[in-house]
Structures are given as C-alpha cells and as structure tokens.
Write a protein that holds these residues in place. Structure first.
Motif, PDB file in Angstrom:
ATOM      1  N   GLY A 161       3.967  32.542 -39.584  1.00 20.03           N
ATOM      2  CA  GLY A 161       4.989  31.534 -39.842  1.00 20.03           C
ATOM      3  C   GLY A 161       5.557  30.949 -38.561  1.00 20.03           C
ATOM      4  N   VAL A 162       6.820  30.561 -38.605  1.00 22.82           N
ATOM      5  CA  VAL A 162       7.528  29.996 -37.458  1.00 22.82           C
ATOM      6  C   VAL A 162       8.691  30.910 -37.120  1.00 22.82           C
ATOM      7  CG1 VAL A 162       8.800  28.003 -36.569  1.00 22.82           C
ATOM      8  CG2 VAL A 162       6.928  27.660 -38.184  1.00 22.82           C
ATOM      9  N   GLN A 163       8.831  31.241 -35.839  1.00 20.62           N
ATOM     10  CA  GLN A 163       9.909  32.130 -35.406  1.00 20.62           C
ATOM     11  C   GLN A 163      10.503  31.607 -34.108  1.00 20.62           C
ATOM     12  OE1 GLN A 163       8.249  36.116 -35.125  1.00 20.62           O
ATOM     13  NE2 GLN A 163       7.332  35.994 -37.163  1.00 20.62           N
ATOM     14  N   TYR A 164      11.781  31.307 -34.118  1.00 21.12           N
ATOM     15  CA  TYR A 164      12.512  30.943 -32.904  1.00 21.12           C
ATOM     16  C   TYR A 164      14.013  31.036 -33.198  1.00 21.12           C
ATOM     17  CZ  TYR A 164      13.138  26.350 -35.143  1.00 21.12           C
ATOM     18  OH  TYR A 164      13.449  25.338 -36.016  1.00 21.12           O
ATOM     19  N   ALA A 165      14.787  31.368 -32.150  1.00 26.09           N
ATOM     20  CA  ALA A 165      16.228  31.545 -32.309  1.00 26.09           C
ATOM     21  C   ALA A 165      16.467  32.442 -33.536  1.00 26.09           C
ATOM     22  CB  ALA A 165      16.920  30.195 -32.432  1.00 26.09           C
ATOM     23  N   ASP A 166      17.239  31.961 -34.512  1.00 23.48           N
ATOM     24  CA  ASP A 166      17.471  32.735 -35.740  1.00 23.48           C
ATOM     25  C   ASP A 166      16.624  32.227 -36.896  1.00 23.48           C
ATOM     26  OD1 ASP A 166      19.416  34.341 -34.509  1.00 23.48           O
ATOM     27  OD2 ASP A 166      20.976  32.834 -34.879  1.00 23.48           O
ATOM     28  N   VAL A 167      15.647  31.386 -36.591  1.00 28.12           N
ATOM     29  CA  VAL A 167      14.830  30.755 -37.628  1.00 28.12           C
ATOM     30  C   VAL A 167      13.573  31.575 -37.902  1.00 28.12           C
ATOM     31  CG1 VAL A 167      13.496  28.710 -38.252  1.00 28.12           C
ATOM     32  CG2 VAL A 167      15.673  28.459 -37.029  1.00 28.12           C
ATOM     33  N   ILE A 168      13.320  31.855 -39.170  1.00 25.98           N
ATOM     34  CA  ILE A 168      12.061  32.455 -39.621  1.00 25.98           C
ATOM     35  C   ILE A 168      11.616  31.642 -40.831  1.00 25.98           C
ATOM     36  CG2 ILE A 168      10.918  34.487 -40.562  1.00 25.98           C
ATOM     37  CD1 ILE A 168      12.942  36.215 -39.115  1.00 25.98           C
TER      38      ILE A 168
ATOM     39  N   ARG B 239      11.481  19.186 -33.164  1.00 28.91           N
ATOM     40  CA  ARG B 239      12.801  18.577 -33.084  1.00 28.91           C
ATOM     41  C   ARG B 239      13.894  19.646 -33.181  1.00 28.91           C
ATOM     42  NH1 ARG B 239      15.696  15.820 -37.488  1.00 28.91           N
ATOM     43  NH2 ARG B 239      14.745  17.509 -38.688  1.00 28.91           N
ATOM     44  N   ASP B 240      13.722  20.571 -34.137  1.00 28.57           N
ATOM     45  CA  ASP B 240      14.700  21.643 -34.306  1.00 28.57           C
ATOM     46  C   ASP B 240      14.661  22.625 -33.139  1.00 28.57           C
ATOM     47  OD1 ASP B 240      15.510  20.525 -36.677  1.00 28.57           O
ATOM     48  OD2 ASP B 240      14.290  21.834 -37.938  1.00 28.57           O
ATOM     49  N   MET B 241      13.461  22.904 -32.621  1.00 26.21           N
ATOM     50  CA  MET B 241      13.351  23.812 -31.479  1.00 26.21           C
ATOM     51  C   MET B 241      14.118  23.277 -30.274  1.00 26.21           C
ATOM     52  SD  MET B 241       9.385  25.091 -31.431  1.00 26.21           S
ATOM     53  CE  MET B 241       8.706  26.199 -32.669  1.00 26.21           C
ATOM     54  N   VAL B 242      13.964  21.992 -30.004  1.00 26.85           N
ATOM     55  CA  VAL B 242      14.662  21.384 -28.873  1.00 26.85           C
ATOM     56  C   VAL B 242      16.167  21.507 -29.053  1.00 26.85           C
ATOM     57  CG1 VAL B 242      15.150  19.200 -27.703  1.00 26.85           C
ATOM     58  CG2 VAL B 242      12.791  19.825 -28.239  1.00 26.85           C
ATOM     59  N   GLU B 243      16.642  21.293 -30.267  1.00 21.56           N
ATOM     60  CA  GLU B 243      18.072  21.415 -30.537  1.00 21.56           C
ATOM     61  C   GLU B 243      18.572  22.836 -30.337  1.00 21.56           C
ATOM     62  OE1 GLU B 243      18.708  19.863 -34.443  1.00 21.56           O
ATOM     63  OE2 GLU B 243      18.455  17.765 -33.822  1.00 21.56           O
ATOM     64  N   CYS B 244      17.662  23.818 -30.502  1.00 21.80           N
ATOM     65  CA  CYS B 244      18.019  25.234 -30.296  1.00 21.80           C
ATOM     66  C   CYS B 244      17.785  25.686 -28.854  1.00 21.80           C
ATOM     67  CB  CYS B 244      17.229  26.123 -31.246  1.00 21.80           C
ATOM     68  SG  CYS B 244      17.706  25.973 -32.981  1.00 21.80           S
TER      69      CYS B 244
ATOM     70  N   ASN C  54      10.422  35.544 -24.267  1.00 14.76           N
ATOM     71  CA  ASN C  54      11.830  35.591 -24.666  1.00 14.76           C
ATOM     72  C   ASN C  54      12.646  36.583 -23.839  1.00 14.76           C
ATOM     73  OD1 ASN C  54      12.786  33.791 -26.763  1.00 14.76           O
ATOM     74  ND2 ASN C  54      11.226  34.694 -28.095  1.00 14.76           N
ATOM     75  N   GLN C  55      11.964  37.409 -23.060  1.00 15.27           N
ATOM     76  CA  GLN C  55      12.700  38.348 -22.205  1.00 15.27           C
ATOM     77  C   GLN C  55      13.449  37.635 -21.093  1.00 15.27           C
ATOM     78  OE1 GLN C  55       9.883  41.270 -20.803  1.00 15.27           O
ATOM     79  NE2 GLN C  55       9.347  41.964 -22.864  1.00 15.27           N
ATOM     80  N   SER C  56      12.921  36.513 -20.628  1.00 14.77           N
ATOM     81  CA  SER C  56      13.545  35.816 -19.504  1.00 14.77           C
ATOM     82  C   SER C  56      13.834  34.352 -19.807  1.00 14.77           C
ATOM     83  CB  SER C  56      12.643  35.898 -18.267  1.00 14.77           C
ATOM     84  OG  SER C  56      11.363  35.346 -18.536  1.00 14.77           O
ATOM     85  N   SER C  57      13.447  33.881 -20.999  1.00 11.22           N
ATOM     86  CA  SER C  57      13.665  32.483 -21.332  1.00 11.22           C
ATOM     87  C   SER C  57      13.865  32.374 -22.839  1.00 11.22           C
ATOM     88  CB  SER C  57      12.462  31.635 -20.869  1.00 11.22           C
ATOM     89  OG  SER C  57      12.686  30.268 -21.093  1.00 11.22           O
ATOM     90  N   THR C  58      13.666  31.181 -23.396  1.00  9.35           N
ATOM     91  CA  THR C  58      13.741  30.984 -24.843  1.00  9.35           C
ATOM     92  C   THR C  58      12.388  30.492 -25.321  1.00  9.35           C
ATOM     93  OG1 THR C  58      14.640  28.776 -24.438  1.00  9.35           O
ATOM     94  CG2 THR C  58      16.202  30.529 -24.944  1.00  9.35           C
ATOM     95  N   SER C  59      11.802  31.223 -26.262  1.00 12.52           N
ATOM     96  CA  SER C  59      10.441  30.936 -26.695  1.00 12.52           C
ATOM     97  C   SER C  59      10.365  30.888 -28.210  1.00 12.52           C
ATOM     98  CB  SER C  59       9.484  31.998 -26.148  1.00 12.52           C
ATOM     99  OG  SER C  59       8.149  31.730 -26.525  1.00 12.52           O
ATOM    100  N   ALA C  60       9.283  30.287 -28.713  1.00 13.39           N
ATOM    101  CA  ALA C  60       9.043  30.173 -30.144  1.00 13.39           C
ATOM    102  C   ALA C  60       7.600  30.537 -30.450  1.00 13.39           C
ATOM    103  CB  ALA C  60       9.329  28.752 -30.618  1.00 13.39           C
ATOM    104  N   TYR C  61       7.360  30.907 -31.693  1.00  9.63           N
ATOM    105  CA  TYR C  61       6.023  31.248 -32.168  1.00  9.63           C
ATOM    106  C   TYR C  61       5.699  30.415 -33.407  1.00  9.63           C
ATOM    107  CZ  TYR C  61       2.603  33.726 -35.077  1.00  9.63           C
ATOM    108  OH  TYR C  61       1.534  34.023 -35.883  1.00  9.63           O
TER     109      TYR C  61
END
Length: 487
Positions: free
Chosen positions: A130-137, A155-160, A118-125
């Motif tokens: 749990g699930v963590q990406y953008a503002d989603v927990i 699907r939601d990750m791609v939209e974010c 996430n320092q240089s791109s957009t990533s998810a866990y």
C-alpha cells in the motif's frame, strides 16, 4: 494542447474546491474531478453521468462533452496528466524518488529502505503493502498505481513534508508507463527471473520491461545492479554513458565478481536472522539483522547500494541495516506450541520459491511441510511449482491462492501434473485455512510448516481483473489459531 491552453485549463480548475482527480467513476466523491480515458477494452467517457451523480464538479475528457459542469478537453491521457500536474504544481518534482523493480525482493527492499531513510529524514513507501507516509496508511489495488492516483498521493506527501519516495515499479507498470513522468534518483533491479508471462508473453519481453527502469533514471543518477544476475551485462550496457552504476554480489570469491562495489562475506543465517561482513572497497563492517535467509542478504546489499548513492557512509549503512524490521509475511518465523515452527513467506512464483527452498536446508528442522497454491495468472508455471515443492518437502498441501477466474480444479491438475516421480505425500484442499490446519495437525516437534504465496494478505481474488474479493483471515493467524505462542 498548447502551453497557453494548458495554463487556461489549469486556471479554470484552480477556481474549484477540488478534493482530488479520479479515473474511475465508482471512486468519485463530492468535489472530485473525473478524468475520462478511452482504453483498449472500454471508454470511460460512457461513465460521465455516473461520475456526476457521485459528486464530480468537473470533467477532463478527450473529446467534446456537453455537460452542466466545467469540461476540459485534451487530446490524450498524457495531456490530461499534464493538466493535473499543473493544478497540483508538479508535486513529483519536489521529492527524491527511488524506484525498485525485480522478480523477487521488491517489497522488502522498498519497505526497508523507507524505514532507514526515515531515520534521518522524511520518507514514504508505495508498493504491494500500500502507501505509507507520516500517519497515512492506504491500501492500493495495484503494486504501482496509475499516474493520476500517484499525483494525488504526491500532492499529499508534499503537504506532509515528505522528502523521499521509495516505490515498487512492477513489470506491468513499467511496460504501461504508469510512472513514466518520474525522474528517479536511484533505480534498483533486485534480480530478473521469470514471471507474468500471461501478460508479457515471452521471457525477453519481461526482461525488457524490467530494464525500462534504467530509462526512468535521470542523467547522472544511479542504477543498482545485481552482479550475480545473468542479465547484469545488459543492465550495464543500458546505463552506459548516461547513468552511474553501483553494484553488489553475494557470491564472493577472490577472483569472482571482484568489481562489485558491495559484497557480503562470512554469512551466517538461521531462523532468527543473519549476520555478515558488509564489504566496500577494502573496508568492512559487521551487520546483524533480524531478516533470515541468503536472499535477504542480497536484498540488504541492494539497499546498501541505494543508500551509498544517496551519500550514506559505510558506517551509517551498516548501522541502518542492523535496525530494520522486515515487513509482515516476508520470511516470518513463528514457534508453535506443539514444538513445530511456522514460516510464512510471500514467495509465489517459481524463482521466489526456488530461492526460499534452497535456503531451508541450512536451517535445522526435522521435516518440511509445505502449504502452497498458484495464482490463476501463473497457471503455466504451476506444474514446475508443484514439482519443486514436492521435491523439497516431506509433505505438500496444495491450496487456493488468488485463482483470478481460473477453475481451482484446473489449477490443482496443473500443480500435480509432474509429481508422479516424487514420493512426497500430496493433498489438495481448496480452503486455505483448512489446508494450513491439516499441515499443522500433521506436524510434530522440530518440523517446519512453510506457508507460501500470500504473506500478510487478507483476501482471495476469485475472479478476473482482481474482482470477486473474498475475505481471508491471513496465513499467520490461521497458523496461530487455537495455539498459544511458546515462550
């Protein structure tokens, strides 16, 4: 189902205002599509009426159903997944996937890799936390969700705008092929010890489940291999001719593991973190980290290998490792106002506890007081766990840790069954808060209170199938109750 039938089915569903696809009738909300599946123990086709009552606007089934809402009939659950993929336009193919498996270290490696990416791109866990990406927990019921839930998430990750997905792959998930439709860019095996024999039955079956992650790596992708693991030769053999490898070793010697790509030298560790020289093919960079213990150096080497496979330079890797913040409840020290130190860690199986206790003598503490339990599905290892903790501690309080339908008295009997030859004082207290409080009351300045098993978890799983959820304040909050942090 033919390709034409698949397209027709997807076209029908695409006309509906779908919120998401759901496999459990109890989870269905208005505008969901309920997916039926005939399993080994129950058939969810029986719950269609409940799903419709909860708001399902369509059903995907494996046999003909006469309903007042659209029904898509497929021949298997895998075909049902194919329909979901088509409706969502294959979101899993629009991001880079890194899978992490291993007996210990999965959560730390995956969680921290996500931080660095996430320092240089957009990533998810996706994993135990749990699930963590953008503002989603979002919380999960399993370390690795089922395929339908994963597709909803993707699907939601791609939209974010998520570009990288770092996820834990448990041995259960690999054996059950929950994420079998994913092509991994990188697959990481932190280590393979002994665990989950209640499910896998034999050590060999458990090892084979872990090795399946290599089969999920796309041709030309990378497998990250721990050269210090006794199963490393089997890992390399599984990769041969199809998957590239990048390896690491923590036990560096001039003539040992000389072929490891990444090696840690000059390791210094204390309760405040660690430092080491990160070595790669004759080059080395200093890494200073907030994460203590040798096993976390091993975890960071695994991260370094994964980042190298993603094209990061040695300088970028060393810099990234210096900035990461460990997840709560993993090797988390806290100074208490009586001069003692608390250590909360997720170590909950025999291998994880052995790794933790082998590092504690390197710390400067007067006495070690341990609070630990064993989960109901690991009761066959309870005797060895009890003996291990008693040998490494000056006092042990055995307590509850997700009994999962096993009587706590039986768990206590197993935990204490092999400690006759050990002179360590032992207490058994089912209430976890009371157990931690007792250890705290018996501690003095310079002592270490080790609380193992739950990490940052705030519930107890009382009955089978992870049911009977009982709220729990958490290990660190209990340690800190009625105490002020010493400045």
């Amino acid at each position: 189902m033919s390709i034409q039938a698949l397209k027709r089915s997807a076209a029908v569903l695409e006309q509906l205002p779908i919120r998401q696809f759901v496999i459990n009738s109890e989870w269905v909300q208005p505008n969901d599509v309920f997916i039926c599946r005939e399993g080994a123990s129950h058939d969810s086709h029986s719950y269609v009426d409940q799903a419709i009552k909860n708001g399902a606007i369509a059903v995907i089934a494996n046999r003909t159903l006469h309903l007042d809402i659209p029904v898509i009939v497929t021949e298997s659950h895998y075909q049902s997944l194919a329909v979901v993929k088509a409706v969502y336009d294959h979101p899993h193919q629009k991001m880079n996937h890194i899978g992490v498996t291993g007996t210990n270290g999965k959560t730390t490696v995956a969680h921290c890799l996500n931080q660095m990416l996430n320092q240089s791109s957009t990533s998810a866990y996706i994993g135990t936390l749990g699930v963590q990406y953008a503002d989603v927990i979002m919380a999960l019921s399993n370390t690795t969700p089922d395929g339908v839930t994963l597709l909803n998430i993707f699907r939601d990750m791609v939209e974010c705008g998520v570009k990288h997905n770092v996820m834990e792959l448990s041995s259960h998930a690999l054996a059950q092929d929950r994420a079998g439709f994913l092509d991994l860019e990188v697959g990481i095996i932190t280590n393979i010890g002994r665990d989950h024999l209640d499910y896998h039955r034999t050590k060999d079956a458990y090892v084979q489940a872990k090795l399946q992650i290599i089969d999920r790596i796309k041709p030309g992708g990378y497998a990250v291999i721990n050269m210090d693991d006794p199963h490393a030769p089997a890992m390399f053999a599984r990769c041969h001719g199809r998957v590239k490898t990048v390896s690491f070793s923590i036990h560096y010697k001039d003539t040992h593991n000389q072929d490891a790509d990444f090696v840690a030298k000059e390791i210094v560790s204390n309760q405040f973190g660690c430092s080491f020289s990160l070595c790669y093919r004759g080059k080395q960079r200093l890494v200073c980290s907030q994460m203590p213990f040798l096993f976390n150096v091993e975890n960071m080497l695994a991260m370094a290998c994964a980042l190298h496979a993603q094209g990061w330079t040695l300088d970028q890797i060393a810099s990234g490792l210096t900035t990461i913040i460990p997840p709560d409840g993993r090797a988390q020290f806290q100074t208490l106002n009586n001069g003692a130190t608390g250590l909360v860690d997720y170590a909950h199986n025999l291998d994880g506890l052995a790794r933790l206790f082998s590092d504690i003598p390197n710390q400067t503490f007067r006495h070690t007081l341990t609070v630990v339990g064993v989960t109901g599905d690991r009761i066959q290892d309870a005797a060895a766990i009890g003996e291990l903790c008693a040998r490494y501690s000056d006092l042990v309080v055995f307590t509850m840790d997700n009994p999962l339908g096993i009587d706590q008295a039986d768990i206590f009997r197993a935990l204490t069954s092999r400690i006759e030859s050990v002179s360590t004082p032992v207490f058994t207290i089912a209430d976890r808060s009371e157990a931690i409080s007792l250890a705290k009351q018996m501690s003095q300045k310079g002592d270490l209170i080790v609380v193992c098993g739950k990490g940052s978890e705030t519930s107890q799983l009382i009955s089978v199938n992870k049911q009977g959820l009982q709220d729990y304040i958490g290990d660190m909050p209990v340690l800190m109750q009625s105490m002020e942090i010493q400045e």
